[in-house]
Design a protein around this motif. Structure first.
Motif, PDB file in Angstrom:
ATOM      1  N   ARG A 284     107.349 -17.025  54.978  1.00 40.01           N
ATOM      2  CA  ARG A 284     105.881 -17.071  55.120  1.00 40.01           C
ATOM      3  C   ARG A 284     105.226 -15.972  54.303  1.00 40.01           C
ATOM      4  O   ARG A 284     105.833 -14.934  54.001  1.00 40.01           O
ATOM      5  CB  ARG A 284     105.479 -16.957  56.583  1.00 40.01           C
ATOM      6  CG  ARG A 284     105.908 -15.663  57.255  1.00 40.01           C
ATOM      7  CD  ARG A 284     105.815 -15.758  58.762  1.00 40.01           C
ATOM      8  NE  ARG A 284     106.067 -14.487  59.413  1.00 40.01           N
ATOM      9  CZ  ARG A 284     106.487 -14.356  60.653  1.00 40.01           C
ATOM     10  NH1 ARG A 284     106.701 -15.430  61.391  1.00 40.01           N
ATOM     11  NH2 ARG A 284     106.691 -13.154  61.179  1.00 40.01           N
TER      12      ARG A 284
ATOM     13  N   THR B 178     103.669 -21.289  54.436  1.00 39.39           N
ATOM     14  CA  THR B 178     105.108 -21.442  54.308  1.00 39.39           C
ATOM     15  C   THR B 178     105.475 -21.330  52.832  1.00 39.39           C
ATOM     16  O   THR B 178     104.824 -21.937  51.975  1.00 39.39           O
ATOM     17  CB  THR B 178     105.546 -22.819  54.843  1.00 39.39           C
ATOM     18  OG1 THR B 178     105.335 -22.861  56.253  1.00 39.39           O
ATOM     19  CG2 THR B 178     107.013 -23.082  54.545  1.00 39.39           C
TER      20      THR B 178
ATOM     21  N   CYS C 259     106.676 -28.370  50.152  1.00 40.83           N
ATOM     22  CA  CYS C 259     106.123 -27.136  50.721  1.00 40.83           C
ATOM     23  C   CYS C 259     104.605 -27.225  50.836  1.00 40.83           C
ATOM     24  O   CYS C 259     104.022 -26.849  51.846  1.00 40.83           O
ATOM     25  CB  CYS C 259     106.540 -25.956  49.853  1.00 40.83           C
ATOM     26  SG  CYS C 259     106.070 -24.344  50.479  1.00 40.83           S
TER      27      CYS C 259
END
Length: 272
Positions: A68, A77, A142
């Protein structure tokens, strides 16, 4: 082992790294951590902490260890498939938000989106629709995850594409945002080891002068920006700012150079 012992210990790491590792391993905020300095670290947390500190000692960025990174007051993330968002990129986001203030129904492109930090923040702050494009399938995974966590999955769309290649020929945007590779090939070896050895080279290497991908972007720009639209490009040097200014002026755009908090040229903004 107590929290205080880790913070003051001689691990070869900075205090900042040790505190961040403790917060991650013990699921504590920094404020709570400092309030509990004499608390014992649970065995399970200590195991996580030791692994975290060992990985950091090897040079691995803390953001990849914890998965993170804070950016624009949000938690994103991140993993080894995307660049770690940096404070300098907030200048690009701020420039976009300033130009979009009060504007609704706009279509925005985050080109080379990586983790999606730029596009998802713009979607959340403005309520406008954002297309997030990247050449990496793994990066897009992501970015999608971050769109969901920020609650903007309904405002964002994703496409795996080499620049505009996979986008429809008639697809136009009110604003194009890009933080594309701009590190020169010669600079790559001089980067900090945690960047050079761990962050994706595909997202860093911009060729001899750092502008290879940007030249391709600008060459394919005609017909992609609506009349009166904006394009904002993050760069890393005064030379790159001058080069992109000339290229965008050649495409008929008016140009503004935006400096970062260190008064360094950071964003080239063009307006149609």
């Amino acid at each position: 082992m107590k929290i205080r012992q880790v913070i003051t210990g001689q691990t070869g790491l900075s205090r900042t790294d040790r505190v961040a590792a403790l917060c991650y391993a013990c699921s504590l905020t920094p404020e709570r951590l400092y309030a509990d300095l004499d608390s014992d670290i649970a065995d399970a947390d200590l195991e996580v902490l030791e692994k975290c500190l060992n990985e950091r000692m090897s040079g691995k960025p803390l953001a990849y260890i914890t998965g993170r990174r804070e950016f624009f007051s949000e938690t994103f993330t991140v993993n080894e498939n995307v660049l770690i968002p940096r404070p300098e990129t907030e200048v690009l986001v701020e420039g976009a938000l300033e130009r979009l203030r009060g504007a609704k129904g706009r279509t925005i492109l985050d080109m080379g989106c990586g983790s999606g930090a730029i596009g998802t923040i713009v979607a959340k702050e403005t309520g406008n629709r954002v297309f997030c494009v990247d050449i990496s399938h793994e990066a897009l995974k992501c970015a999608r995850q971050n769109a969901r966590s920020l609650g903007v999955d309904g405002l964002t769309e994703f496409a795996c594409s080499d620049l505009f290649e996979a986008l429809g020929t008639g697809m136009q945007f009110d604003m194009i945002l890009a933080n594309l590779p701009y590190v020169t090939s010669g600079e790559l070896a001089q980067l900090m080891p945690d960047v050079r050895d761990f962050e994706p080279r595909l997202a860093l290497d911009g060729g001899e002068d750092g502008l290879d991908v940007y030249r391709r972007l600008i060459a394919s720009l005609p017909g992609r920006l609506v009349p009166g639209g904006d394009i904002l490009l993050e760069i890393g040097s005064a030379h790159q700012a001058r080069e992109l200014k000339a290229l965008l002026e050649g495409a008929g755009l008016g140009i503004q150079i935006i400096n970062d908090y260190a008064n360094k040229e950071r964003v080239v903004a063009g307006h149609g």
